[in-house]
Design a protein around this motif. Structure first.
Motif, mmCIF file in Angstrom:
data_model
loop_
_atom_site.group_PDB
_atom_site.id
_atom_site.type_symbol
_atom_site.label_atom_id
_atom_site.label_comp_id
_atom_site.label_asym_id
_atom_site.label_seq_id
_atom_site.Cartn_x
_atom_site.Cartn_y
_atom_site.Cartn_z
ATOM 1 N N GLU A 1 0.823 -1.274 -0.035
ATOM 2 C CA GLU A 1 0.003 0.089 0.081
ATOM 3 C C GLU A 1 0.819 1.033 0.028
ATOM 4 O OE1 GLU A 1 -3.053 -0.013 2.815
ATOM 5 O OE2 GLU A 1 -3.441 -2.177 2.614
ATOM 6 N N LEU A 2 2.232 1.174 -0.080
ATOM 7 C CA LEU A 2 3.069 2.267 -0.192
ATOM 8 C C LEU A 2 2.903 2.723 -1.427
ATOM 9 C CD1 LEU A 2 5.987 0.983 1.912
ATOM 10 C CD2 LEU A 2 4.335 2.501 2.507
ATOM 11 N N PRO A 3 3.050 4.242 -1.447
ATOM 12 C CA PRO A 3 3.409 4.781 -2.706
ATOM 13 C C PRO A 3 4.514 4.345 -3.583
ATOM 14 C CG PRO A 3 3.599 6.453 -1.188
ATOM 15 C CD PRO A 3 3.222 5.085 -0.582
ATOM 16 N N GLY A 4 4.669 4.366 -4.767
ATOM 17 C CA GLY A 4 5.789 3.823 -5.491
ATOM 18 C C GLY A 4 6.523 4.761 -6.331
ATOM 19 N N ALA A 5 7.419 4.556 -7.094
ATOM 20 C CA ALA A 5 7.866 5.774 -8.059
ATOM 21 C C ALA A 5 7.067 6.073 -9.028
ATOM 22 C CB ALA A 5 9.553 5.129 -8.630
ATOM 23 N N SER A 6 6.348 5.070 -9.484
ATOM 24 C CA SER A 6 5.261 5.704 -10.650
ATOM 25 C C SER A 6 4.217 6.619 -10.202
ATOM 26 C CB SER A 6 4.608 4.314 -11.319
ATOM 27 O OG SER A 6 4.074 3.737 -10.142
ATOM 28 N N GLU A 7 4.090 6.483 -8.898
ATOM 29 C CA GLU A 7 2.732 7.263 -8.314
ATOM 30 C C GLU A 7 3.444 8.904 -8.015
ATOM 31 O OE1 GLU A 7 -0.344 7.434 -4.685
ATOM 32 O OE2 GLU A 7 0.911 5.534 -5.108
ATOM 33 N N ALA A 8 4.887 8.778 -7.605
ATOM 34 C CA ALA A 8 5.480 10.020 -7.132
ATOM 35 C C ALA A 8 5.836 10.619 -8.672
ATOM 36 C CB ALA A 8 6.714 9.620 -6.432
ATOM 37 N N TRP A 9 6.289 10.108 -9.501
ATOM 38 C CA TRP A 9 6.341 10.816 -10.929
ATOM 39 C C TRP A 9 5.140 11.419 -11.159
ATOM 40 C CZ3 TRP A 9 10.953 12.188 -12.941
ATOM 41 C CH2 TRP A 9 12.284 11.367 -12.777
ATOM 42 N N TRP A 10 4.091 10.593 -11.173
ATOM 43 C CA TRP A 10 2.761 11.207 -11.651
ATOM 44 C C TRP A 10 2.502 12.333 -10.557
ATOM 45 C CZ3 TRP A 10 -1.778 11.774 -8.863
ATOM 46 C CH2 TRP A 10 -3.084 11.973 -9.702
ATOM 47 N N GLN A 11 2.483 12.310 -9.324
ATOM 48 C CA GLN A 11 2.256 13.500 -8.522
ATOM 49 C C GLN A 11 2.803 14.834 -8.975
ATOM 50 O OE1 GLN A 11 -0.007 13.195 -5.671
ATOM 51 N NE2 GLN A 11 0.006 15.032 -6.321
ATOM 52 N N ILE A 12 4.195 14.694 -9.337
ATOM 53 C CA ILE A 12 5.039 15.922 -9.470
ATOM 54 C C ILE A 12 4.636 16.581 -10.879
ATOM 55 C CG2 ILE A 12 6.641 15.301 -7.662
ATOM 56 C CD1 ILE A 12 8.698 14.727 -9.987
ATOM 57 N N THR A 13 4.143 15.797 -11.512
ATOM 58 C CA THR A 13 3.573 16.402 -13.008
ATOM 59 C C THR A 13 2.062 16.244 -13.220
ATOM 60 O OG1 THR A 13 3.905 13.852 -13.844
ATOM 61 C CG2 THR A 13 5.663 15.521 -14.049
#
Length: 436
Positions: free
Chosen positions: A348-360
């Motif tokens: 359930e932790l956010p991963g890199a793909s979610e972090a990249w999506w968030q900052i864009t």
């Protein structure tokens, strides 16, 4: 201009995530006019950037930062209220001189562009002329942004406090000059400024209930963005309870009409279920600032609980409480903050793909910037060209040797700011190392 290589795109099969694809992006003027996914052997010969290591991403978006605090990054060891009195307020006093504010904002803009940031939600200071100068600099640089003159009438040094009526009048004038729809003009009279003014109470401690109610009315009349801080530390929350007769921090803003879908509140660490319900019902956003929260030892925001209760969340650097100018590093800190809760299952932790999506895409979507934060036909041509110097993809001569780590994760955790080779704003190079 045609960019080719690997592209960072929203993952339609996994909402809230980004994915990689090979392809091309064609820019015409200030817009992206075509995005084609195709293998490298189908790239056109006339391209501006390409290669097996090239990655093009949307420009990064930072939803919470303080322009006058870039020179105070690193004041470690102080809790929030002491940090404000000892470091931040003296730094902001320098913006009494609008020329200083203008020069510093230009330095800040240059740093942002060098780190791939093309969109911001930012605080200036209480100084009207300095804020106006800063907004002109950001607008003329081509940034997309929301910037506000901070509103302080009490519980701050005399040199930063102003009468409420004066601050309301000055904010209204900024909203006239930099309308919420970003329809202002650039220097020389050309149209197309993308910087909007915001109604920006510093935080409820520095404002009376009556003053904030007038802010809420002004924001409603102008359909303006609202920025402030919320529940960052326990002492701050306790002071709010004293000042407002036990009213919850969230309700203090709600009673003033300052909770709207265009409200962005930094931090949101110490919130209960009723607070989350109010935020979800009004659509107000929490700007998660993980690096600042850890630096000032304020606490750790429970992003998972917020999102589980439909609280809209964005991501911000909160410079200068935050110490990272790179939104990629802030995205990484978002993952680390989530992982600090031992009770959260790994899946359930956010991963890199979610972090990249968030900052864009994620931050752009939250702000209502429908043509921002993505590589797509019709989107604004705000693009970052990245050339990692590590092996993050299969070798061309050994395609069977797939990377053992997800490429998006490898890039995020091994990130080097020197990988940013170009930052394009409205289709024009605003930061460029390729000619050196």
């Amino acid at each position: 201009m045609i960019l080719a290589g690997h592209l960072l795109l929203p993952d339609d099969d996994r909402p809230g995530h980004a994915r990689l694809a090979t392809g091309t992006v064609r820019l015409d003027g200030e817009q992206i006019v075509e995005v084609i996914e195709c293998p490298a052997d189908q790239f056109p010969q006339s391209i501006a950037a390409a290669g097996p290591q090239s990655l093009s991403t949307p420009g990064f978006i930072d939803t919470h930062l303080h322009l006058p605090q870039f020179d105070t990054i690193g004041a470690h060891g102080l809790p929030l209220l002491e940090w404000l009195d000892g470091v931040t307020f003296p730094a902001e006093r320098r913006w009494e001189d609008p020329d200083y504010a203008r020069g510093m904002t230009q330095r800040v803009v240059d740093q942002l562009l060098a780190h791939g940031t093309t969109g911001i939600c930012a605080y200036a200071t209480v100084h009207h002329a300095g804020t106006h100068a800063a907004m002109e600099v950001a607008r003329d640089a081509g940034l997309r942004g929301v910037i506000g003159q901070t509103l302080i009438e009490r519980h701050a040094p005399d040199f930063l406090s102003r009468p409420a009526a004066q601050l309301l009048d000055e904010t209204a004038r900024l909203l006239d000059a930099f309308p919420p729809d970003g329809s202002g003009v650039r220097s020389g009279g050309s149209s197309g400024g993308r910087v909007s003014a915001a109604v920006t109470p510093r935080f409820a401690i520095t404002c009376t209930a009556e003053f904030m109610a007038e802010m809420g009315q002004l924001a409603a009349e102008r359909d303006a963005f609202i920025q402030s801080h919320l529940a960052e530390t326990v002492p701050e929350c306790e002071f709010i309870a004293e000042l407002f007769d036990g009213t919850s921090y969230v309700d203090v803003y709600g009673d003033a009409g300052l909770l709207t879908p265009k409200s962005i509140y930094g931090h949101g660490i110490y919130l209960d279920s009723d607070d989350r319900k109010s935020l979800a019902q009004t659509g107000a956003m929490i700007a998660h600032c993980p690096t600042a929260n850890s630096f000032l030892r304020s606490g750790t925001m429970d992003r998972r609980s917020h999102r589980a209760r439909d609280v809209r969340t964005t991501l911000g650097s909160d410079i200068g409480g935050g110490y990272e100018r790179s939104m990629v590093r802030v995205g990484r800190a978002m993952i680390e903050a989530a992982a600090s809760f031992a009770s959260v299952p790994a899946k359930e932790l956010p991963g890199a793909s979610e972090a990249w999506w968030q900052i864009t895409t994620g931050n752009a979507k939250a702000l209502g910037w429908s043509d921002g934060g993505r590589l797509a036909a019709g989107a604004s041509a705000d693009v970052v060209v990245i050339e990692p110097d590590i092996r993050w993809l299969p070798a061309v001569d050994q395609p069977e040797n797939e990377p053992l780590v997800d490429p998006l994760a490898l890039l995020m955790w091994a990130w080097d700011d020197r990988w940013v080779k170009q930052t394009l704003v409205r289709g024009q190079p605003a930061y460029d190392t390729t000619s050196n």
